[in-house]
Design a protein around this motif. Structure first.
Motif, PDB file in Angstrom:
ATOM      1  N   GLU A  86       0.826  -1.189   0.000  1.00 48.78           N
ATOM      2  CA  GLU A  86       0.000   0.000   0.000  1.00 48.78           C
ATOM      3  C   GLU A  86       0.876   1.261   0.000  1.00 48.78           C
ATOM      4  OE1 GLU A  86      -0.500  -2.630   1.649  1.00 48.78           O
ATOM      5  OE2 GLU A  86      -2.561  -3.273   1.325  1.00 48.78           O
ATOM      6  N   SER A  87       0.389   2.312  -0.631  1.00 40.47           N
ATOM      7  CA  SER A  87       1.188   3.533  -0.734  1.00 40.47           C
ATOM      8  C   SER A  87       1.402   4.183   0.628  1.00 40.47           C
ATOM      9  CB  SER A  87       0.517   4.533  -1.676  1.00 40.47           C
ATOM     10  OG  SER A  87      -0.769   4.869  -1.200  1.00 40.47           O
ATOM     11  N   TYR A  88       0.432   4.031   1.551  1.00 41.62           N
ATOM     12  CA  TYR A  88       0.604   4.605   2.885  1.00 41.62           C
ATOM     13  C   TYR A  88       0.626   3.485   3.920  1.00 41.62           C
ATOM     14  CZ  TYR A  88      -0.208   6.857   7.336  1.00 41.62           C
ATOM     15  OH  TYR A  88      -0.082   7.255   8.643  1.00 41.62           O
ATOM     16  N   ARG A  89       1.674   3.497   4.765  1.00 40.23           N
ATOM     17  CA  ARG A  89       1.756   2.576   5.896  1.00 40.23           C
ATOM     18  C   ARG A  89       2.407   3.312   7.057  1.00 40.23           C
ATOM     19  NH1 ARG A  89       4.035  -0.280   2.059  1.00 40.23           N
ATOM     20  NH2 ARG A  89       6.046  -0.410   3.122  1.00 40.23           N
ATOM     21  N   SER A  90       1.971   2.999   8.260  1.00 42.65           N
ATOM     22  CA  SER A  90       2.496   3.660   9.447  1.00 42.65           C
ATOM     23  C   SER A  90       2.724   2.620  10.528  1.00 42.65           C
ATOM     24  CB  SER A  90       1.506   4.726   9.928  1.00 42.65           C
ATOM     25  OG  SER A  90       2.009   5.403  11.050  1.00 42.65           O
ATOM     26  N   VAL A  91       3.980   2.507  10.991  1.00 43.50           N
ATOM     27  CA  VAL A  91       4.359   1.586  12.051  1.00 43.50           C
ATOM     28  C   VAL A  91       5.197   2.394  13.038  1.00 43.50           C
ATOM     29  CG1 VAL A  91       5.434  -0.631  12.593  1.00 43.50           C
ATOM     30  CG2 VAL A  91       4.455  -0.255  10.330  1.00 43.50           C
ATOM     31  N   LEU A  92       4.596   2.847  14.141  1.00 42.32           N
ATOM     32  CA  LEU A  92       5.230   3.838  14.999  1.00 42.32           C
ATOM     33  C   LEU A  92       5.140   3.466  16.469  1.00 42.32           C
ATOM     34  CD1 LEU A  92       3.643   7.029  13.399  1.00 42.32           C
ATOM     35  CD2 LEU A  92       5.867   6.019  12.828  1.00 42.32           C
ATOM     36  N   PHE A  93       6.129   3.914  17.256  1.00 41.05           N
ATOM     37  CA  PHE A  93       5.971   3.922  18.706  1.00 41.05           C
ATOM     38  C   PHE A  93       6.162   5.361  19.173  1.00 41.05           C
ATOM     39  CE2 PHE A  93      10.314   2.775  17.731  1.00 41.05           C
ATOM     40  CZ  PHE A  93      11.143   3.266  18.731  1.00 41.05           C
ATOM     41  N   THR A  94       5.204   5.831  19.958  1.00 40.19           N
ATOM     42  CA  THR A  94       5.021   7.265  20.202  1.00 40.19           C
ATOM     43  C   THR A  94       4.941   7.568  21.686  1.00 40.19           C
ATOM     44  OG1 THR A  94       3.760   7.416  18.159  1.00 40.19           O
ATOM     45  CG2 THR A  94       3.516   9.235  19.700  1.00 40.19           C
ATOM     46  N   THR A  95       5.412   8.753  22.075  1.00 42.65           N
ATOM     47  CA  THR A  95       5.278   9.218  23.444  1.00 42.65           C
ATOM     48  C   THR A  95       4.658  10.609  23.473  1.00 42.65           C
ATOM     49  OG1 THR A  95       6.428   9.720  25.482  1.00 42.65           O
ATOM     50  CG2 THR A  95       7.603  10.167  23.439  1.00 42.65           C
ATOM     51  N   THR A  96       3.891  10.899  24.513  1.00 45.81           N
ATOM     52  CA  THR A  96       3.407  12.269  24.711  1.00 45.81           C
ATOM     53  C   THR A  96       4.122  12.948  25.861  1.00 45.81           C
ATOM     54  OG1 THR A  96       1.615  11.465  26.110  1.00 45.81           O
ATOM     55  CG2 THR A  96       1.125  11.810  23.778  1.00 45.81           C
ATOM     56  N   GLN A  97       4.565  12.240  26.863  1.00 46.93           N
ATOM     57  CA  GLN A  97       5.351  12.810  27.953  1.00 46.93           C
ATOM     58  C   GLN A  97       6.821  12.688  27.575  1.00 46.93           C
ATOM     59  OE1 GLN A  97       4.291  10.998  31.649  1.00 46.93           O
ATOM     60  NE2 GLN A  97       2.118  11.217  31.290  1.00 46.93           N
ATOM     61  N   PRO A  98       7.690  13.581  27.927  1.00 45.06           N
ATOM     62  CA  PRO A  98       7.527  14.703  28.845  1.00 45.06           C
ATOM     63  C   PRO A  98       7.099  16.002  28.191  1.00 45.06           C
ATOM     64  CG  PRO A  98       9.811  14.482  28.263  1.00 45.06           C
ATOM     65  CD  PRO A  98       9.068  13.422  27.508  1.00 45.06           C
ATOM     66  N   PHE A  99       6.247  15.946  27.203  1.00 41.42           N
ATOM     67  CA  PHE A  99       5.779  17.133  26.502  1.00 41.42           C
ATOM     68  C   PHE A  99       4.655  17.801  27.289  1.00 41.42           C
ATOM     69  CE2 PHE A  99       7.798  14.466  23.399  1.00 41.42           C
ATOM     70  CZ  PHE A  99       8.506  15.359  22.625  1.00 41.42           C
TER      71      PHE A  99
END
Length: 253
Positions: A86-99
């Motif tokens: 597929e043209s778009y794929r997203s495989v991520l690990f994300t954090t919101t802190q310490p923001f």
């Protein structure tokens, strides 16, 4: 995108209570360090610590897991695989802190290993942006070289590390080697700087995206790492010794 994290203190000695702390992470307790993870306390085959990271795999096209076959330091790293056509794929690990960071500015440092060379299509290794995803800065590759781009409401701006269509004049990530990538997301002055193995990629030093754009920085609310593609590229990557802080971090330790 996704969820949570820890802060680490500013003492002169490494803090062994920090999640993920392992051999070689001597900078975990340095002044200004807000997040430090070497993934040593996570279980092989499982996800990065859910108290620290939230994983996103778009349409199950790929995987993120703790791996013991590769490590920059210690014995473990995060293994990211992007699959499918597929043209778009997203495989991520994300954090919101310490923001959110003080003065909307922060550094990231990560050791990155890629199995495949940088390809022609546009893809992202990591980035940071606003809580609503309407504004973000992404670092990855395009036209076989390092690239960064800005997602601004209704517009997208791009800057390559070399001339368009001339890979030999840009900066490339060499496959099957560990590389140190450090980035300064300077939201206070609407600036971006990126270093590879301690040398700044001057082509990615952005102030106005070569279009006279001012006051463009997102209000940074999270950072993410992994792989996101917009042209169907494949990827197999490893991430290790990841630090977010308020001061330059460097590649040692």
């Amino acid at each position: 995108m996704l969820s949570v994290l820890l802060g680490c203190g500013g003492s002169d000695e490494p803090d062994t209570d920090l999640p993920g702390t392992g051999p070689g992470e001597s900078k975990c307790g340095a002044n200004g360090v807000l997040l430090c993870d070497g993934f040593e306390q996570a279980s092989v085959g499982g996800a990065p610590d859910p108290a620290t990271w939230q994983v996103q795999v778009f349409n199950q096209l790929g995987s993120i897991s703790i791996d013991s076959s590769q490590a920059h330091s210690g014995t473990k790293s995060v293994h990211v695989v992007g699959t499918g056509t597929e043209s778009y794929r997203s495989v991520l690990f994300t954090t919101t802190q310490p923001f959110p960071p003080q003065n909307n500015s922060f550094y990231t440092r990560v050791f990155l290993r890629a199995k495949l060379p940088m390809a022609e299509g546009h893809s992202t290794y990591f980035g940071a942006g606003s809580a609503d995803n309407q504004r973000m800065v992404r670092i990855g590759f395009h036209q076989h070289v390092f690239e960064t781009n800005l997602i601004h409401p209704d517009k997208e701006y791009e800057q390559l590390s070399g001339p368009w269509g001339q890979p030999s004049q840009g900066v490339q990530l060499q496959p099957n080697e560990w590389h140190c990538v450090e980035t300064f997301f300077n939201g206070a002055q609407h600036e971006l700087r990126v270093w590879l193995d301690g040398t700044e990629m001057t082509g990615l030093h952005v102030t106005n995206w070569n279009v006279g754009l001012s006051k463009w920085s997102p209000q940074y609310a999270k950072a993410w790492f992994g792989f996101e593609t917009y042209h169907g590229e494949q990827a197999e990557l490893w991430y290790d010794d990841l630090i977010i802080g308020t001061q330059p971090i460097g590649c040692g330790g």
